[in-house]
Design an enzyme around this catalytic site. Structure first.
Site, PDB file in Angstrom:
ATOM      1  N   GLU A 450       0.851  -1.101   0.060  1.00 44.33           N
ATOM      2  CA  GLU A 450      -0.054  -0.030   0.095  1.00 44.33           C
ATOM      3  C   GLU A 450       0.944   1.102   0.256  1.00 44.33           C
ATOM      4  OE1 GLU A 450      -2.914   2.367   2.962  1.00 44.33           O
ATOM      5  OE2 GLU A 450      -3.187   0.228   3.010  1.00 44.33           O
ATOM      6  N   GLU A 455      -2.883  11.048   3.337  1.00 40.70           N
ATOM      7  CA  GLU A 455      -4.065  10.800   4.636  1.00 40.70           C
ATOM      8  C   GLU A 455      -4.136  11.985   5.230  1.00 40.70           C
ATOM      9  OE1 GLU A 455      -4.710   6.403   5.777  1.00 40.70           O
ATOM     10  OE2 GLU A 455      -2.734   6.887   5.913  1.00 40.70           O
TER      11      GLU A 455
END
Length: 562
Positions: A450, A455
């Site tokens: 990932e 974020e």
């Protein structure tokens, strides 16, 4: 008596004025006018001998001019480069038109009072320098024209650095940084090539030019426009382009070894006081050039400029398929896929699918939202993709949102990803722009790998997280970095990753953040796909503000370069 005094005052004033004018007339003297005499011109074609009567192909010619009573000298070489001053009367000039050409050179000597004498000579010069591949990339080929625009979407489309480096390490413009200027990104630069391989250029800038230099009087005869401002200056007209080998000494891995000059003080949109450009790279769709600028102190700096053939400043074609049809060059500088979100309505089905539900089947992180594909939660509107998280009861959940992904639609290995976005607000919001390994169905997380391009959590406003998750470093043990970024929910920022076989470099507005070396021991040498979502709560989102009603992540574009 009062009137008589006034009359005396007036007569006295008139007398003073008369005396002043008389003195001025007596003091006026004209300088002596001297016309240069016995003007003579000599030239030497470099490499000329019995076997090469017109030179060795370099195009260099050494000129020497002298005259009695001359104070300045200049040449017009008859090749479209304009007048050039010759200190002391000596000058070396390079004729660059390919093949054997005849030039009529005018030599001009100036005396006092601006009086000049001139003479002309005719000479044949052979030039073997003809960078036809560069010419074809610039123009589209023989009897063709091609338009170029600022590649405003990419970092460092305008930048500056030292001349002994090859990158803008002192200043690099962020994507669309100069948009508010109002004139720079509107410029169109048209290169054309005729049937004889001669190239011309025309700058269309709607009558306004973006100036960096303060002192432009000498170059263009303009008043001081101020620093970094648009100024009314019409650049209309077609100017000749002369090509010549670069002399910077920069190696072939960085430079095409080709430079060009634009006649009549021509320039590429941004005026820097120099009309000579070295081409670092040029393809059918993108170009990077370097131009040197001499500061008032005499210090020389290097400016870098990036251009594209895409009219809207590098934003792609807007084709719903996302694919541009271009093949990556391996240097992550060719746009191969994008979504510009130009068409109102649902997101393009050719580009995006949806994860629906709560994710409790294995792809969630304990969040509180239910992901939908409803227009209430996801819509393209006014040129933006809008993902809205809402507080509402739906399918057993208290919140709704949306999660889009390119899985099975667009998957790629290596490249540069850029996403221009403005983030939602509110405690518990958890927006993300990220990537998963395309083998996730058969190689479960974290083995698939990932990459978190962005974020953010509303409980830690104005902090951006970049992270890598893979076996041994996942969840709370991920390789991660927090970067303070002001106004992430007020302004758009560019979130990106530069992914190569050697490194993974996350960027924010073009500035590197988290950097990690790629290798065979981590799962980052295969296809990945993109994901966009806004979660609520969960392992990272944390406590949801009870007063939360809704908030939106807006995305201007998603672009992938290879």
């Amino acid at each position: 008596m009062k009137n008589n005094k006034n009359i005396l005052h007036i007569l006295s004033a008139i007398a003073v004025i008369f005396l002043l004018f008389s003195c001025q007339e007596e003091d006026q003297k004209f300088g002596e006018l001297t016309t240069p005499a016995n003007l003579s011109v000599a030239f030497e074609i470099v490499g000329q001998d019995a076997a090469n009567p017109d030179g060795d192909g370099s195009g260099f010619v050494n000129f020497s001019m002298s005259a009695d009573n001359a104070i300045t000298y200049r040449f017009d070489f008859g090749d479209g480069t304009g007048n050039q001053v010759a200190p002391g009367g000596d000058l070396t000039h390079r004729f660059t038109q390919n093949g054997l050409n005849t030039y009529v050179v005018t030599a001009i000597a100036s005396g006092t009072g601006g009086v000049t004498s001139s003479t002309t000579i005719e000479l044949n010069v052979f030039s073997a320098f003809n960078p036809i591949e560069v010419k074809e990339a610039l123009t589209g080929g023989l009897s063709s024209s091609k338009s170029w625009y600022w590649n405003a979407a990419v970092p460092a489309h305008l930048g500056v650095g030292p001349i002994d480096d090859v990158s803008p390490i002192w200043y690099a413009a962020a994507p669309y940084e100069k948009e508010d200027v109002g004139c720079l990104y509107e410029d169109e630069i048209i290169f054309s090539m005729d049937e004889n391989e001669n190239v011309t250029v025309e700058l269309l800038n709607l009558g306004n030019t973006y100036f960096h230099r303060l002192e432009v009087e000498d170059e263009l005869g303009l008043p001081n426009p101020g620093e970094d401002q648009c100024f009314v200056y019409d650049t209309s007209g077609v100017n000749g382009v002369q090509f010549f080998p670069s002399t910077s000494g920069i190696d072939e891995a960085t430079s095409t070894q080709t430079s060009f000059s634009i006649a009549n003080n021509g320039f590429l949109s941004y005026f820097l006081g120099n009309n000579e450009y070295e081409i670092f790279s040029v393809t059918d769709t993108e170009m990077t050039v370097r131009v040197l600028q001499t500061e008032p102190s005499g210090f020389v700096i290097a400016w870098y400029q990036k251009f594209t053939t895409t009219p809207d400043g590098g934003s792609g074609s807007g084709d719903c398929s996302g694919l541009t049809g271009d093949t990556g060059s391996g240097s992550n500088d060719v746009l191969v896929w994008s979504d510009e979100f130009d068409d109102d309505g649902a997101p393009c089905a050719d580009n995006w699918g949806f994860d629906l539900g709560t994710g409790d089947g294995g792809w969630g992180n304990g969040e509180s939202q239910y992901y939908t594909d409803r227009a209430d939660n996801v819509i393209v509107e006014d040129g933006f993709l809008k993902i809205t998280a809402k507080a509402e009861s739906y399918e057993g959940s208290e919140y709704t949102s949306s999660r889009l992904l390119t899985k099975d639609k667009f998957e790629f290995q290596y490249g540069r990803v850029e996403v221009r976005a403005k983030l939602p607000t509110g405690g518990g919001t958890w927006p993300a722009i990220w990537m998963l390994g395309a083998d996730i169905d058969t190689n479960p997380w974290p083995a698939a790998g990932e990459m978190d391009i962005m974020e953010h959590t509303g409980n830690n406003q104005d902090v951006i997280i970049n992270a890598l998750h893979f076996p041994g470093n996942s969840g709370g043990d991920a390789i991660s970095l927090e970067t303070p970024v002001a106004g992430v929910s007020d302004d758009f920022h560019i979130y990106g990753v530069e992914w190569t076989v050697d490194d993974i470099i996350f960027t924010i507005d073009g500035v590197p953040a988290l950097t990690y070396p790629n290798s065979d021991t981590v799962p980052y040498n295969k296809d990945f796909f993109l994901i966009l979502n806004v979660a609520m709560g969960g392992t990272l989102g944390g406590t949801i503000d009870p007063a939360f009603t809704e908030s939106t992540m807006e995305i201007d574009y998603v672009r992938v370069y290879q």
